[in-house]
Write a protein that holds these residues in place. Structure first.
Motif, PDB file in Angstrom:
ATOM      1  N   LEU A  92       0.892  -1.159   0.049  1.00  0.00           N
ATOM      2  CA  LEU A  92       0.097  -0.203   0.094  1.00  0.00           C
ATOM      3  C   LEU A  92       0.813   1.307   0.067  1.00  0.00           C
ATOM      4  O   LEU A  92       0.406   2.368  -0.363  1.00  0.00           O
ATOM      5  CB  LEU A  92      -0.884  -0.013   1.203  1.00  0.00           C
ATOM      6  CG  LEU A  92      -2.158  -0.935   0.919  1.00  0.00           C
ATOM      7  CD1 LEU A  92      -2.774  -1.192   2.491  1.00  0.00           C
ATOM      8  CD2 LEU A  92      -3.294  -0.510   0.098  1.00  0.00           C
ATOM      9  N   CYS A  93       1.981   1.277   0.778  1.00  0.00           N
ATOM     10  CA  CYS A  93       2.654   2.459   0.633  1.00  0.00           C
ATOM     11  C   CYS A  93       4.041   2.298   0.058  1.00  0.00           C
ATOM     12  O   CYS A  93       4.850   3.385   0.210  1.00  0.00           O
ATOM     13  CB  CYS A  93       2.658   3.047   2.243  1.00  0.00           C
ATOM     14  SG  CYS A  93       3.905   2.132   3.043  1.00  0.00           S
ATOM     15  N   MET A  94       4.462   1.246  -0.587  1.00  0.00           N
ATOM     16  CA  MET A  94       5.623   1.332  -1.302  1.00  0.00           C
ATOM     17  C   MET A  94       5.325   0.805  -2.843  1.00  0.00           C
ATOM     18  O   MET A  94       4.628   0.046  -3.013  1.00  0.00           O
ATOM     19  CB  MET A  94       6.733   0.351  -0.521  1.00  0.00           C
ATOM     20  CG  MET A  94       7.464   1.044   0.414  1.00  0.00           C
ATOM     21  SD  MET A  94       8.681  -0.204   1.041  1.00  0.00           S
ATOM     22  CE  MET A  94       9.425  -1.182  -0.270  1.00  0.00           C
ATOM     23  N   PRO A  95       6.315   1.099  -3.605  1.00  0.00           N
ATOM     24  CA  PRO A  95       6.204   0.726  -5.026  1.00  0.00           C
ATOM     25  C   PRO A  95       6.384  -0.790  -5.251  1.00  0.00           C
ATOM     26  O   PRO A  95       7.165  -1.429  -4.569  1.00  0.00           O
ATOM     27  CB  PRO A  95       7.440   1.780  -5.701  1.00  0.00           C
ATOM     28  CG  PRO A  95       8.390   2.132  -4.728  1.00  0.00           C
ATOM     29  CD  PRO A  95       7.511   2.023  -3.411  1.00  0.00           C
ATOM     30  N   LEU A  96       5.652  -1.387  -6.317  1.00  0.00           N
ATOM     31  CA  LEU A  96       5.783  -2.833  -6.459  1.00  0.00           C
ATOM     32  C   LEU A  96       7.176  -3.074  -7.411  1.00  0.00           C
ATOM     33  O   LEU A  96       7.526  -2.003  -7.844  1.00  0.00           O
ATOM     34  CB  LEU A  96       4.633  -3.113  -7.140  1.00  0.00           C
ATOM     35  CG  LEU A  96       3.174  -3.259  -6.345  1.00  0.00           C
ATOM     36  CD1 LEU A  96       2.125  -3.449  -7.226  1.00  0.00           C
ATOM     37  CD2 LEU A  96       3.316  -3.991  -4.940  1.00  0.00           C
ATOM     38  N   GLY A  97       7.433  -4.159  -7.276  1.00  0.00           N
ATOM     39  CA  GLY A  97       8.435  -4.553  -8.324  1.00  0.00           C
ATOM     40  C   GLY A  97       9.872  -4.036  -7.922  1.00  0.00           C
ATOM     41  O   GLY A  97      10.693  -4.116  -8.814  1.00  0.00           O
ATOM     42  N   LEU A  98      10.170  -3.931  -6.560  1.00  0.00           N
ATOM     43  CA  LEU A  98      11.637  -3.481  -6.211  1.00  0.00           C
ATOM     44  C   LEU A  98      12.556  -4.634  -6.210  1.00  0.00           C
ATOM     45  O   LEU A  98      12.005  -5.619  -5.674  1.00  0.00           O
ATOM     46  CB  LEU A  98      11.633  -2.666  -4.960  1.00  0.00           C
ATOM     47  CG  LEU A  98      10.836  -1.308  -5.111  1.00  0.00           C
ATOM     48  CD1 LEU A  98      10.781  -0.584  -3.679  1.00  0.00           C
ATOM     49  CD2 LEU A  98      11.409  -0.385  -6.143  1.00  0.00           C
ATOM     50  N   THR A  99      13.811  -4.736  -6.222  1.00  0.00           N
ATOM     51  CA  THR A  99      14.761  -5.731  -6.217  1.00  0.00           C
ATOM     52  C   THR A  99      14.845  -5.692  -4.536  1.00  0.00           C
ATOM     53  O   THR A  99      14.798  -4.833  -3.891  1.00  0.00           O
ATOM     54  CB  THR A  99      16.056  -5.355  -6.717  1.00  0.00           C
ATOM     55  OG1 THR A  99      16.764  -4.027  -6.353  1.00  0.00           O
ATOM     56  CG2 THR A  99      15.806  -5.065  -8.331  1.00  0.00           C
TER      57      THR A  99
ATOM     58  N   GLU B 121      16.671  11.882  -2.079  1.00  0.00           N
ATOM     59  CA  GLU B 121      18.208  11.317  -2.425  1.00  0.00           C
ATOM     60  C   GLU B 121      18.027   9.963  -2.887  1.00  0.00           C
ATOM     61  O   GLU B 121      18.595   9.792  -4.130  1.00  0.00           O
ATOM     62  CB  GLU B 121      18.783  11.238  -1.193  1.00  0.00           C
ATOM     63  CG  GLU B 121      20.339  11.575  -1.164  1.00  0.00           C
ATOM     64  CD  GLU B 121      20.893  11.415   0.065  1.00  0.00           C
ATOM     65  OE1 GLU B 121      21.633  10.508   0.592  1.00  0.00           O
ATOM     66  OE2 GLU B 121      20.725  12.256   0.939  1.00  0.00           O
ATOM     67  N   LEU B 122      17.216   9.191  -2.282  1.00  0.00           N
ATOM     68  CA  LEU B 122      16.997   7.809  -2.944  1.00  0.00           C
ATOM     69  C   LEU B 122      16.190   7.626  -3.995  1.00  0.00           C
ATOM     70  O   LEU B 122      16.235   7.030  -5.014  1.00  0.00           O
ATOM     71  CB  LEU B 122      16.520   6.958  -1.736  1.00  0.00           C
ATOM     72  CG  LEU B 122      16.414   5.554  -1.791  1.00  0.00           C
ATOM     73  CD1 LEU B 122      17.628   4.732  -2.242  1.00  0.00           C
ATOM     74  CD2 LEU B 122      15.806   4.762  -0.890  1.00  0.00           C
TER      75      LEU B 122
ATOM     76  N   ALA C 232      11.521   4.143  -9.465  1.00  0.00           N
ATOM     77  CA  ALA C 232      10.233   3.472  -9.083  1.00  0.00           C
ATOM     78  C   ALA C 232       9.494   4.438  -7.843  1.00  0.00           C
ATOM     79  O   ALA C 232       8.470   4.432  -7.514  1.00  0.00           O
ATOM     80  CB  ALA C 232      10.359   2.102  -8.842  1.00  0.00           C
ATOM     81  N   LEU C 233      10.770   4.657  -6.901  1.00  0.00           N
ATOM     82  CA  LEU C 233      10.402   5.061  -5.772  1.00  0.00           C
ATOM     83  C   LEU C 233       9.888   6.865  -6.165  1.00  0.00           C
ATOM     84  O   LEU C 233       9.075   7.306  -5.554  1.00  0.00           O
ATOM     85  CB  LEU C 233      11.397   5.274  -4.824  1.00  0.00           C
ATOM     86  CG  LEU C 233      11.157   6.061  -3.447  1.00  0.00           C
ATOM     87  CD1 LEU C 233      10.142   5.232  -2.735  1.00  0.00           C
ATOM     88  CD2 LEU C 233      12.679   5.981  -2.534  1.00  0.00           C
ATOM     89  N   GLN C 234      10.453   7.452  -7.075  1.00  0.00           N
ATOM     90  CA  GLN C 234      10.172   8.656  -7.272  1.00  0.00           C
ATOM     91  C   GLN C 234       8.838   8.777  -7.866  1.00  0.00           C
ATOM     92  O   GLN C 234       8.102   9.563  -7.520  1.00  0.00           O
ATOM     93  CB  GLN C 234      11.297   9.313  -8.393  1.00  0.00           C
ATOM     94  CG  GLN C 234      10.908  10.534  -8.814  1.00  0.00           C
ATOM     95  CD  GLN C 234      11.969  11.414  -9.653  1.00  0.00           C
ATOM     96  OE1 GLN C 234      12.582  10.458 -10.330  1.00  0.00           O
ATOM     97  NE2 GLN C 234      12.452  12.229  -9.566  1.00  0.00           N
ATOM     98  N   SER C 235       8.458   7.923  -8.895  1.00  0.00           N
ATOM     99  CA  SER C 235       7.013   8.045  -9.554  1.00  0.00           C
ATOM    100  C   SER C 235       6.115   7.396  -8.491  1.00  0.00           C
ATOM    101  O   SER C 235       4.808   7.965  -8.579  1.00  0.00           O
ATOM    102  CB  SER C 235       7.089   7.130 -10.638  1.00  0.00           C
ATOM    103  OG  SER C 235       7.323   5.631 -10.434  1.00  0.00           O
TER     104      SER C 235
END
Length: 240
Positions: A18-25, A121-122, A128-131
């Motif tokens: 819900l609060c983080m982007p999907l598909g991260l490594t 920064e990240l 993916a985090l930015q979008s």
């Protein structure tokens, strides 16, 4: 270190989707874990941040329920929103580096603290985090726009029906029932948010009960007919 802060890991949080982007490594998730370093507990009635306070962090609500409000010129509290677990709060501070409202816990709550400079920064590394941050901000704008429409053109029944539908839809996304909810806010706070007097909120609830649309036991609301609520909202053009 503040005694109310505890080390936290997004990687094993059940609200992650819900609060983080999907598909991260795994490596990217670990980087985000490092940013979301602490949690804060807020007691019911406690304040997470106040209007005018310096903006440093966004907060992901892990458990609990909040309201945001601003004091009007005549000293009343105007409720501007309700936020629940899995939602991000504090976006109001991004524009001028100061918060523009108070955030108050409606029940004991816990938030993950996300220092904004670290997120920025990240974000440059993990697109993916930015979008995702942009998406959250965009959703806020759309929600605020919806509230403006709600207050601008709807009658009391339409406002309350839209409010209940929105709440149950957000709760359902978190795995709760599609038809039952516990209102964490008072009738007065609902009225403040919807631009209605307390008596109007109570009268409208009673009408919904009489019409067999909802069952109400104190703060427990059971929606008996979602379709009826949708018809009320979509029937704005009906004669008054």
């Amino acid at each position: 270190m503040n005694p109310h802060t505890i080390k936290v890991a997004c990687s094993n949080c059940n609200l992650r989707e819900l609060c983080m982007p999907l598909g991260l490594t795994d490596a990217q998730i670990q980087r985000i874990d490092e940013v979301v370093a602490t949690r804060r507990k807020i007691k019911r009635g406690g304040t997470l941040f106040r209007n005018g306070e310096a903006f440093t962090s966004l907060y992901a609500i892990r458990t609990g329920f909040f309201k945001t409000c601003v004091a009007t010129e005549d000293g009343r509290d105007q409720v501007t929103g309700f936020q629940m677990a899995g939602e991000v709060i504090g976006l109001d501070g991004i524009v001028n580096d100061r918060h523009t409202c108070d955030a108050i816990a409606l029940e004991d709550a816990e938030v993950c603290v996300m220092p904004f400079d670290r997120i920025e920064e990240l974000s440059r590394e993990v697109t993916a985090l930015q979008s995702h941050v942009h998406k959250i901000m965009s959703r806020e704008i759309v929600r605020e726009h919806g509230v403006m429409l709600l207050l601008g053109s709807m009658r009391a029944e339409e406002r309350l029906a839209a409010f209940l539908l929105n709440l149950v839809q957000r709760l359902h996304a978190r795995g709760f029932s599609q038809s039952e909810l516990v209102l964490r806010m008072t009738r007065e706070e609902i009225g403040s948010y919807l631009g209605l007097k307390l008596e109007t909120v109570s009268r409208t609830f009673s009408k919904f009960v009489e019409d067999g649309i909802v069952e109400v036991r104190q703060r427990h609301v059971r929606i008996l007919s979602t379709d009826a609520l949708k018809r009320i909202v979509n029937n704005q053009q009906a004669c008054h």
